[in-house]
Scaffold this motif. Structure first.
Motif, short mmCIF file in Angstrom:
data_model
loop_
_atom_site.label_atom_id
_atom_site.label_comp_id
_atom_site.label_asym_id
_atom_site.label_seq_id
_atom_site.Cartn_x
_atom_site.Cartn_y
_atom_site.Cartn_z
N VAL A 1 1.00 -1.17 -0.15
CA VAL A 1 0.11 -0.09 -0.10
C VAL A 1 0.82 1.33 0.09
CG1 VAL A 1 -1.58 1.33 1.38
CG2 VAL A 1 -1.84 -1.31 1.10
N VAL A 2 1.88 1.17 0.84
CA VAL A 2 2.96 2.33 0.95
C VAL A 2 3.64 2.63 -0.25
CG1 VAL A 2 4.93 3.44 2.17
CG2 VAL A 2 3.09 2.01 3.36
N LYS A 3 3.86 1.58 -1.10
CA LYS A 3 4.85 1.70 -2.29
C LYS A 3 4.09 2.04 -3.40
CE LYS A 3 7.52 -1.58 -5.01
NZ LYS A 3 7.88 -2.89 -5.14
N ALA A 4 2.68 1.82 -3.31
CA ALA A 4 1.68 2.22 -4.42
C ALA A 4 1.37 3.57 -4.06
CB ALA A 4 0.47 1.69 -4.19
N GLN A 5 1.29 4.09 -3.03
CA GLN A 5 1.10 5.51 -2.82
C GLN A 5 2.32 6.31 -3.19
OE1 GLN A 5 -1.59 7.32 -2.17
NE2 GLN A 5 -0.39 9.19 -1.59
N LEU A 6 3.46 6.01 -2.63
CA LEU A 6 4.75 6.80 -3.06
C LEU A 6 5.14 6.86 -4.47
CD1 LEU A 6 7.13 5.46 -0.22
CD2 LEU A 6 5.92 7.51 -0.49
N ARG A 7 4.46 5.78 -5.26
CA ARG A 7 4.45 5.69 -6.82
C ARG A 7 3.55 6.67 -7.45
NH1 ARG A 7 2.91 0.56 -8.37
NH2 ARG A 7 4.45 -0.37 -7.44
N LYS A 8 2.39 6.48 -6.87
CA LYS A 8 1.40 7.66 -7.36
C LYS A 8 1.62 9.01 -7.12
CE LYS A 8 -3.23 8.32 -6.34
NZ LYS A 8 -4.26 7.98 -5.07
N GLU A 9 2.43 9.23 -6.11
CA GLU A 9 2.77 10.59 -5.71
C GLU A 9 3.83 11.08 -6.81
OE1 GLU A 9 5.14 11.00 -2.26
OE2 GLU A 9 5.12 13.25 -2.50
#
Ligand SMILES: Nc1ncnc2c1ncn2[C@@H]1O[C@H](COP(=O)(O)OP(=O)(O)OP(=O)(O)O)[C@@H](O)[C@H]1O
Length: 444
Positions: free
Chosen positions: A434-442
């Motif tokens: 979840v964190v990885k996906a969020q950091l990628r999105k950002e």
């Protein structure tokens, strides 16, 4: 040989408890003077290293007491473990001795406001401390009387026993008092105490030293208190690794000769400097490392013991902070630490932390707050110096966010929080994704 509590060796009852005590005493051959490593031990003046500026300033302000004059009020602020209590106590102790030799009745009343609660309890506690100092009883009950009567008793005691008294109010910002009263209790206490002399409540000279970690505290002091308190400010800044090393070198006699390997003090100082230069933490690390080495039957305290101690001290601190906080605050902290663990910088932006917080509340099926509340809860957590926050701008047209940074390793915070069984349904692999996906999105 002491037994490792985590080992699988079956325990055998070999002797009496006395034998065990004596056996342990024999293996305790590294630490000679444990009290020097106790965080709240009042150490002799010759162990104070640095802080010359603060020492000179405070002395300059308070020394007038030896001529029977009223010292000004002081406001000492700075992060925890930077020597505020140590320095004020050392100066007051010396003034006390000089006053004694001149027959001036000088008193120092130190109160930690952390667990005091209300204004009424604070006033009673001060009266109790004065009466202890003077060796007489308090003549009013603790409960069931108006605060006004407690004030009167405090003034009576001051009047009878002192020519000059300095009230040292430590962690004063913690004295918030009842929520239904607008002006915080610390502000009302400051107002009353700082006008005591001028309003004929007492003949004695009354001076107040307020101590806090919160540099913004004066912003919450009401206007009438501001105009009667008018303190001299003394700032205590962080220690750097060199200063911490010096502080620790001045306590090496806490250990037997050759009990410390050369790299122990530099490493403990470096670890403590990583947070905000907290001398208490540096001393705590030395004590923990020494005790670990003794328990393991080692000949010397080594770098590895300091590393082990750092893990332990960090975990304890997180435990201490998180023990009393609500589940919602734990979730906010867990989410933010999970982001900080993966950014590689030990920091997390509030919008990312909030997204992970939403994931956590969904997974655990608990109430979900708005982003503003999440941010406020994180801001409240900054008072424990586990996490700090800084407002950052996204650019001229995109608003701002808060950046949270962790002094300790975020992974330790996560591990400690996840020991709470309520978070069993949060799986670490999923949390990382979840964190990885969020950091990628950002970053897109
Ligand atoms: N300059 C120094 N020299 C020697 N020891 C120090 C120094 N500064 C701090 N210490 C030691 O570090 C510990 C913490 O110091 P102190 O209690 O004065 O910090 P503080 O700023 O009042 O912290 P807090 O805000 O948490 O109360 C004490 O054991 C003290 O003896």
């Amino acid at each position: 040989m002491p037994k490792d509590p985590d080992s699988n060796t079956p325990s055998t009852q070999t002797g009496s408890i006395k034998d065990l005590i004596l056996e342990q005493e024999e293996s305790a051959s590294l630490i000679r003077n444990r009290s020097l490593l106790e965080p709240n031990e009042i150490v002799d003046e010759d162990r104070i290293v640095g802080r010359d500026f603060q020492l000179t300033e405070i002395t300059q302000h308070l020394r007038v007491a030896i001529n029977g004059e009223r010292p000004p009020n002081l406001f000492l602020y700075g992060p925890s473990g930077t020597g505020k209590s140590l320095i004020i106590n050392a100066v007051c102790q010396n003034i006390l001795e000089l006053c004694e030799s001149r027959d001036i009745r000088f008193g120092v009343i130190h109160m930690n406001c952390q667990n005091v609660g209300t204004l009424g309890s604070a006033v009673y506690e001060l009266a109790r401390k004065v009466s202890n100092d003077a060796g007489v009883p308090v003549e009013v009950p603790e409960h069931g009387i108006p605060t006004k009567k407690k004030w009167r008793e405090l003034y009576r005691l001051i009047d009878e026993h002192y020519d000059t008294v300095v009230f040292v109010l430590d962690e004063l910002d913690m004295l918030v008092g009842r929520r239904d009263i607008d002006e915080p209790a610390f502000s009302r206490l400051l107002y009353q105490l700082s006008r005591a002399g001028s309003s004929d409540e007492t003949r004695a000279n009354v001076s107040v030293t307020a101590i806090t970690n919160d540099a913004t505290m004066m912003g919450n002091v009401g206007s009438r208190a501001v105009s009667s308190f008018t303190p001299e400010d003394v700032h205590f800044n962080d220690y750097d690794a060199n200063q911490l090393r010096e502080i620790l070198y001045h306590r090496t006699d806490a250990f037997y000769e050759d009990a410390l390997s050369d790299d122990v003090i530099p490493l403990a100082a470096a670890f403590a400097a990583q947070t905000h230069g907290d001398a208490r933490k540096a001393i705590d690390l030395m004590r923990t490392a020494g005790s670990l080495a003794e328990r393991q039957g080692a000949d010397q305290v080594s770098e590895n013991h300091v590393r082990e101690a750092q893990d332990k001290v960090e975990k304890n601190r997180v435990l201490e902070v998180t023990r009393g906080i609500s589940t919602q605050k734990k979730l906010c902290l867990l989410a933010t630490a999970a982001v900080a663990r993966q950014t590689g910088t030990g920091t997390a932006k509030s919008p990312n932390g909030y997204t992970v917080y939403q994931y956590l509340t969904d997974t655990l099926d608990v109430d979900q707050y708005h982003q503003e509340t999440y941010v406020n809860k994180m801001k409240e957590l900054t008072t424990y110096s586990l996490v700090e926050s800084k407002r950052k701008s996204q650019g001229p047209h995109s608003g701002s966010y808060l950046e949270f940074s962790f002094g300790e390793n975020p992974a330790t915070i996560l591990d400690t929080l996840r020991e709470d069984s309520r978070f069993n349904d949060v799986h670490d692999d999923e949390l990382r994704s979840v964190v990885k996906a969020q950091l990628r999105k950002e970053s897109q």
